[in-house]
Design a protein around this motif. Structure first.
Motif: not given
Length: 420
Positions: A63-64, A71-73, A83-86, A124-125
């Motif tokens: 989620s945002e 971090t996404l990294d 990674v799925i963020t949207q 997304v979640i």
């Protein structure tokens, strides 16, 4: 702290993103790791790598709000997947082409839990979870959530939502409760519970008793006679069974080794404690298997000396008498129990060891795990043989292989028509 001579680390075959495997309970399993916006999200790279150590393929949904804490990294590095963020036209929340075997929500915040309970799909979640619920109701996936929030947020609304989700079949892992908060458990504990949840082993829910470790006998109120065995192998057998989803109980003799905290175990401080715990457990529950790997005392003092015998003086002679053979008592009282027993010898040949094992099998014990000290010292490893009546003895090298082979044998016995 030890001194370092500033030499580089030894070379490794593992790549930068690789993890050393500790098991295969999640091999070929695809796990969705759903990360919500709690401070505990900073631990999720460790959770991802822990899942991968059991062989899982992990994809993170974030989620945002969660990106404030991780971090996404870090997540892409730890999962080795994008990674799925949207949600996009690829319909990531549906995952039709490559469905997930399980959805793990860790941490699961107050907000997400209540949205899941009321069927809200606004991100997304929650959209991914809405689809996951449908798949769960069709019997094609599992959902596990790990509630993590401040104690003041654990109100009646949350309790109602958790109760409802539990009734639907969502698995809810108890949080680690400390300092007035529902904290996220250790990553290994989370991995273990997920392994149990998605296991399809024929041993799942089967009651199994495992014994391990020494069973000391007291000389006086302070001193004891014991042996050098720690019980680590027995605990590894119990852990392997636990990961398979078995209803396992471990009776652990007191030693320097302590089993993992997620294993249900009872501590036997003496031989008498051990004997009573074994008999009580078998009397109170209908166990299908009993795995007796404990190094049980063969002798005990005829009389326990009072108090503490003064030091610095010659100790009076101690007369030792044989203890009751626990496996014999168990076999006589619980004839339907499938028993796996251990036999350790020294100063015998391999042929003599096999003869001793078969003598026990002829007495009515279906399986003997036999080993001898000389072979273990020569190979510098734990070596044992799984001996049964109708098959050639199976050689096993190392504690992990021994544990896995014993469990595999029990799986075949539990459901001989299945290929394990």
């Amino acid at each position: 702290m030890e001194n370092w001579n500033f030499s580089p680390p030894s070379p490794s075959n593992l790549g930068d993103h690789d993890v050393p495997l500790v098991g295969n309970h999640l091999k070929n399993k695809k796990i969705a790791l759903l990360i919500t916006g709690g401070i505990a999200a900073f631990k999720t790279p460790l959770i991802a790598r822990s899942l991968r150590r059991e062989g899982a393929n992990v994809v993170a949904f974030v989620s945002e709000e969660a990106t404030r804490y991780v971090t996404l990294d870090a997540l892409e590095w730890s999962t080795n997947n994008p990674v799925i963020t949207q949600l996009t036209s690829a319909a990531e929340h549906l995952s039709d082409r490559t469905p997930f075997d399980a959805y793990l929500v860790a941490p699961a915040t107050y907000n997400t839990i209540n949205k899941l309970r009321y069927g809200i799909a606004d991100g997304v979640i929650t959209s991914t979870l809405a689809s996951a619920l449908g798949r769960m109701e069709q019997g094609t996936t599992k959902i596990m959530i790990v509630p993590t929030m401040h104690g003041s947020l654990h109100n009646s609304i949350l309790t109602e939502s958790l109760t409802f989700l539990d009734s639907l079949g969502v698995n809810i892992m108890p949080p680690r409760q400390d300092y007035g908060k529902n904290n996220i458990p250790d990553e290994r504990n989370i991995t273990v519970e997920l392994c149990r949840l998605i296991s399809n082993s024929p041993l799942k829910t089967i009651p199994i008793l495992v014994t391990a470790g020494p069973t000391p006998v007291p000389i006086d109120n302070i001193r004891r006679l014991t042996n050098r065995f720690t019980g680590r192998l027995g605990a590894m057998i119990a852990e392997e069974l636990y990961l398979k989803g078995a209803d396992v109980t471990l009776i652990q003799g007191e030693s320097s080794y302590h089993p993992p905290d997620y294993l249900p175990y009872q501590l036997a401080k003496t031989y008498q404690d051990y004997f009573k715990l074994v008999m009580d457990n078998l009397s109170q529950k209908s166990y299908q298997f009993g795995i007796f790997s404990a190094a049980v005392a063969d002798y005990q003092p005829e009389t326990i000396l009072p108090g503490k015998t003064p030091s610095g003086e010659a100790l009076q002679s101690i007369k030792l008498i044989p203890t009751l053979k626990v496996i014999e008592e168990v076999k006589n009282k619980f004839p339907s129990l499938y028993m796996v027993t251990f036999k350790y010898q020294e100063q015998v040949s391999h042929e003599e060891l096999m003869n001793i094992a078969h003598e026990r099998i002829n007495q009515g014990y279906p399986v003997v795990v036999a080993n001898r000290g000389e072979e273990m010292e020569e190979k510098q490893d734990h070596i044992a043989y799984l001996v049964t009546a109708n098959k050639s003895p199976k050689k096993m090298i190392g504690k992990q292989e021994i544990a896995q082979e014993i469990v595999r044998h029990c799986e075949v016995i539990s459901n001989p028509t299945d290929e394990i």
